[in-house]
Design a protein around this motif. Structure first.
Motif, PDB file in Angstrom:
ATOM      1  N   ALA A   1      -5.421   2.810 100.143  1.00 15.75           N
ATOM      2  CA  ALA A   1      -4.358   1.971 100.724  1.00 15.75           C
ATOM      3  C   ALA A   1      -4.634   0.475 100.587  1.00 15.75           C
ATOM      4  N   PRO A   2      -5.859  -0.005 100.811  1.00 15.17           N
ATOM      5  CA  PRO A   2      -6.087  -1.455 100.650  1.00 15.17           C
ATOM      6  C   PRO A   2      -5.804  -1.937  99.223  1.00 15.17           C
ATOM      7  N   GLN A   3      -6.204  -1.155  98.227  1.00 19.25           N
ATOM      8  CA  GLN A   3      -5.940  -1.545  96.837  1.00 19.25           C
ATOM      9  C   GLN A   3      -4.450  -1.479  96.539  1.00 19.25           C
ATOM     10  N   ALA A   4      -3.777  -0.452  97.067  1.00 19.70           N
ATOM     11  CA  ALA A   4      -2.334  -0.310  96.852  1.00 19.70           C
ATOM     12  C   ALA A   4      -1.587  -1.469  97.512  1.00 19.70           C
TER      13      ALA A   4
ATOM     14  N   ASP B   1       6.771  -3.386  88.002  1.00 17.09           N
ATOM     15  CA  ASP B   1       6.652  -2.104  88.704  1.00 17.09           C
ATOM     16  C   ASP B   1       5.745  -1.132  87.955  1.00 17.09           C
ATOM     17  N   VAL B   2       5.842  -1.134  86.621  1.00 16.31           N
ATOM     18  CA  VAL B   2       4.976  -0.270  85.811  1.00 16.31           C
ATOM     19  C   VAL B   2       3.517  -0.668  86.006  1.00 16.31           C
TER      20      VAL B   2
ATOM     21  N   VAL C   1      -2.239   1.297  90.962  1.00 19.00           N
ATOM     22  CA  VAL C   1      -2.430   2.260  92.058  1.00 19.00           C
ATOM     23  C   VAL C   1      -2.903   3.603  91.498  1.00 19.00           C
ATOM     24  N   GLY C   2      -2.323   4.042  90.410  1.00 20.69           N
ATOM     25  CA  GLY C   2      -2.743   5.302  89.799  1.00 20.69           C
ATOM     26  C   GLY C   2      -4.184   5.258  89.325  1.00 20.69           C
TER      27      GLY C   2
ATOM     28  N   TYR D   1     -11.147   9.103  92.778  1.00 23.06           N
ATOM     29  CA  TYR D   1     -11.436  10.537  92.846  1.00 23.06           C
ATOM     30  C   TYR D   1     -12.627  10.890  91.964  1.00 23.06           C
ATOM     31  N   SER D   2     -12.583  10.476  90.708  1.00 20.72           N
ATOM     32  CA  SER D   2     -13.656  10.874  89.787  1.00 20.72           C
ATOM     33  C   SER D   2     -14.979  10.190  90.114  1.00 20.72           C
TER      34      SER D   2
END
Length: 184
Positions: free
Chosen positions: A65-68, A100-101, A107-108, A115-116
């Motif tokens: 969330a902080p990065q997003a 937006d992209v 975020v992705g 995760y990894s």
């Protein structure tokens, strides 16, 4: 060495042994203090990386969330700049879509790399915590071991002293027996 010298050596050895025991106790206390001071940070980091490692999309979204939020602020600022300064028409619309992209890619990327990378981060946390604990405990055990070695030396010295005393008494007894036997 006279008895006074032996007693002084024993006293000094006992003083040294007590000092080493105090140092070892201090190291044990330091180990506990370090552990207690670092535990909240370890727990926070572990919770963060565990959420990422869970694979749960909601947990991952919460963890990043902080990065997003930062990506959202940057995108809003870029859009505002485009709206105020960009030429009208298709180029402006394309630039707004590109913002937006880029935001989505940021975020992705945070989610997938989070995760990894979470598994290695969890492994490093575990290793670091164990290493610090072992180091501090090892120092304390070393001090206790040295103090124990000194106690053993002191006991050996006392056994030697008693042996010398008994040997001297035995020798005196033998001399007395020889004298007594010579008188008979």
């Amino acid at each position: 060495m006279g008895k006074g010298g032996v007693d002084a050596a024993n006293s000094q050895q006992q003083t040294d042994q007590n000092a080493l025991t105090q140092i070892a106790m201090g190291q044990a206390n330091n180990a506990n203090t370090l552990f207690n001071a670092s535990l909240p940070g370890f727990q926070t980091a572990e919770n963060h990386y565990s959420a990422l490692a869970s694979g749960d999309p909601y947990a991952i979204a919460s963890a990043i969330a902080p990065q997003a939020q930062q990506a959202d602020q940057q995108a809003a600022s870029a859009k505002q700049n485009i709206l105020q300064n960009g030429p009208a028409g298709g180029e402006k619309n394309l630039a707004l879509e590109q913002v937006d992209v880029n935001r989505g890619a940021t975020v992705g990327n945070a989610a997938s790399s989070g995760y990894s990378g979470s598994f290695n981060a969890l492994a490093q946390l575990a290793g670091q915590g164990v290493g610090e604990s072992q180091s501090a405990s090892g120092q304390a055990l070393s001090g206790y071991g040295t103090a124990g070695g000194m106690a053993l030396q002191e006991q050996n010295l006392q056994v030697q002293q008693k042996g010398n005393t008994l040997g001297a008494l035995s020798s005196l007894g033998g001399d007395a027996a020889t004298l007594f036997a010579g008188k008979l």
